[in-house]
Design a protein around this motif. Structure first.
Motif, PDB file in Angstrom:
ATOM      1  N   GLU A   1      15.169  45.688  -3.846  1.00 42.77           N
ATOM      2  CA  GLU A   1      15.960  44.627  -4.716  1.00 42.77           C
ATOM      3  C   GLU A   1      16.430  43.492  -4.021  1.00 42.77           C
ATOM      4  O   GLU A   1      16.970  43.890  -3.287  1.00 42.77           O
ATOM      5  CB  GLU A   1      16.666  45.078  -5.692  1.00 42.77           C
ATOM      6  CG  GLU A   1      17.065  44.056  -7.212  1.00 42.77           C
ATOM      7  CD  GLU A   1      17.565  45.182  -8.399  1.00 42.77           C
ATOM      8  OE1 GLU A   1      18.031  44.116  -8.906  1.00 42.77           O
ATOM      9  OE2 GLU A   1      16.900  46.038  -8.281  1.00 42.77           O
ATOM     10  N   ASP A   2      16.123  42.407  -3.608  1.00 47.36           N
ATOM     11  CA  ASP A   2      17.161  41.433  -3.152  1.00 47.36           C
ATOM     12  C   ASP A   2      18.329  41.269  -3.987  1.00 47.36           C
ATOM     13  O   ASP A   2      18.663  41.077  -5.369  1.00 47.36           O
ATOM     14  CB  ASP A   2      16.759  40.112  -2.954  1.00 47.36           C
ATOM     15  CG  ASP A   2      16.811  39.075  -1.730  1.00 47.36           C
ATOM     16  OD1 ASP A   2      17.927  39.521  -1.176  1.00 47.36           O
ATOM     17  OD2 ASP A   2      16.639  37.769  -2.066  1.00 47.36           O
ATOM     18  N   ILE A   3      19.708  41.379  -2.974  1.00 48.78           N
ATOM     19  CA  ILE A   3      20.714  41.030  -3.739  1.00 48.78           C
ATOM     20  C   ILE A   3      21.457  40.418  -4.580  1.00 48.78           C
ATOM     21  O   ILE A   3      22.075  40.245  -5.416  1.00 48.78           O
ATOM     22  CB  ILE A   3      21.980  41.685  -2.335  1.00 48.78           C
ATOM     23  CG1 ILE A   3      23.548  42.618  -3.226  1.00 48.78           C
ATOM     24  CG2 ILE A   3      22.494  40.687  -1.546  1.00 48.78           C
ATOM     25  CD1 ILE A   3      24.278  43.134  -1.920  1.00 48.78           C
ATOM     26  N   GLU A   4      20.676  39.241  -3.526  1.00 47.06           N
ATOM     27  CA  GLU A   4      21.241  37.310  -4.267  1.00 47.06           C
ATOM     28  C   GLU A   4      20.075  37.272  -5.613  1.00 47.06           C
ATOM     29  O   GLU A   4      20.596  36.191  -6.372  1.00 47.06           O
ATOM     30  CB  GLU A   4      21.151  36.531  -3.437  1.00 47.06           C
ATOM     31  CG  GLU A   4      21.398  36.255  -2.107  1.00 47.06           C
ATOM     32  CD  GLU A   4      20.664  35.505  -1.121  1.00 47.06           C
ATOM     33  OE1 GLU A   4      19.690  34.608  -1.058  1.00 47.06           O
ATOM     34  OE2 GLU A   4      20.819  35.742  -0.083  1.00 47.06           O
ATOM     35  N   GLN A   5      19.117  38.148  -6.251  1.00 48.03           N
ATOM     36  CA  GLN A   5      18.657  38.008  -7.987  1.00 48.03           C
ATOM     37  C   GLN A   5      19.335  38.916  -8.375  1.00 48.03           C
ATOM     38  O   GLN A   5      18.975  38.829  -9.716  1.00 48.03           O
ATOM     39  CB  GLN A   5      17.158  38.980  -7.492  1.00 48.03           C
ATOM     40  CG  GLN A   5      16.553  37.584  -6.627  1.00 48.03           C
ATOM     41  CD  GLN A   5      15.332  38.186  -6.122  1.00 48.03           C
ATOM     42  OE1 GLN A   5      14.467  39.031  -6.514  1.00 48.03           O
ATOM     43  NE2 GLN A   5      14.081  37.092  -5.739  1.00 48.03           N
ATOM     44  N   SER A   7      22.337  40.044 -10.902  1.00 43.89           N
ATOM     45  CA  SER A   7      23.691  39.952 -11.815  1.00 43.89           C
ATOM     46  C   SER A   7      24.826  40.374 -11.463  1.00 43.89           C
ATOM     47  O   SER A   7      25.010  41.146 -10.984  1.00 43.89           O
ATOM     48  CB  SER A   7      23.256  40.273 -13.235  1.00 43.89           C
ATOM     49  OG  SER A   7      23.469  40.730 -13.600  1.00 43.89           O
ATOM     50  N   GLU A   8      25.960  39.607 -12.003  1.00 44.57           N
ATOM     51  CA  GLU A   8      26.953  39.905 -11.093  1.00 44.57           C
ATOM     52  C   GLU A   8      27.706  41.303 -11.977  1.00 44.57           C
ATOM     53  O   GLU A   8      27.523  42.557 -10.842  1.00 44.57           O
ATOM     54  CB  GLU A   8      27.573  39.005 -11.531  1.00 44.57           C
ATOM     55  CG  GLU A   8      29.532  39.374 -11.780  1.00 44.57           C
ATOM     56  CD  GLU A   8      30.737  38.358 -12.075  1.00 44.57           C
ATOM     57  OE1 GLU A   8      31.780  39.575 -12.551  1.00 44.57           O
ATOM     58  OE2 GLU A   8      30.208  37.424 -12.686  1.00 44.57           O
ATOM     59  N   PHE A  11      24.988  43.478  -9.588  1.00 47.02           N
ATOM     60  CA  PHE A  11      25.859  43.756  -8.607  1.00 47.02           C
ATOM     61  C   PHE A  11      27.053  45.279  -8.188  1.00 47.02           C
ATOM     62  O   PHE A  11      26.974  45.497  -7.500  1.00 47.02           O
ATOM     63  CB  PHE A  11      26.404  42.407  -8.117  1.00 47.02           C
ATOM     64  CG  PHE A  11      27.089  42.538  -6.636  1.00 47.02           C
ATOM     65  CD1 PHE A  11      26.133  42.518  -5.463  1.00 47.02           C
ATOM     66  CD2 PHE A  11      28.514  42.622  -6.532  1.00 47.02           C
ATOM     67  CE1 PHE A  11      26.592  42.846  -4.062  1.00 47.02           C
ATOM     68  CE2 PHE A  11      29.219  42.083  -5.299  1.00 47.02           C
ATOM     69  CZ  PHE A  11      28.353  42.853  -4.287  1.00 47.02           C
TER      70      PHE A  11
END
Length: 121
Positions: A1-5, A7-8, A11
């Motif tokens: 899973e891409d970290i940029e995608q 939510s806060e 994350f």
């Protein structure tokens, strides 16, 4: 899973679990607890000084215990012990000093344990 995608909140949860899994979270809690206890102690975390030989023997005993806890990674226990004993890591006696203070003969089991490199223990 891409970290940029993420939510806060996703994350934060992922970061929390990663820090917990690696043991970093417990280490940070231990360090924080140690600093808080040191701040709360009077005066400046110093244990009462009984003076003379008994305080030197006490310092040697405390150094043996603290060195053992540090060498074996007992960070939580060490963070509690150090402020209660009124000692700092930078003021611990060296194994050579302890051996001298306790008048341990060459080859004594305690001196062997204290002078054995950490990776050989």
């Amino acid at each position: 899973e891409d970290i940029e995608q993420l939510s806060e909140s996703e994350f934060r949860a992922k970061l929390y679990h990663s820090l917990q899994k690696k043991g970093i979270l417990d280490s940070l809690k231990s360090q924080l607890r140690n600093k808080i206890v040191k701040e709360l102690q009077c005066p400046k975390g110093n244990a009462p000084n009984n003076g003379g030989t008994s305080s030197l023997l006490l310092q040697a005993a405390n150094s043996i215990v603290a060195n053992h806890m540090r060498d074996y990674g007992y960070e939580y226990t060490l963070s509690t012990f150090m402020p209660e004993a009124g000692i700092n890591l930078d003021k611990l006696l060296s194994p050579a000093d302890i051996i001298h203070i306790l008048h341990l003969p060459t080859g004594h089991p305690l001196s062997q344990i204290m002078t054995t490199p950490e990776q050989d223990k």
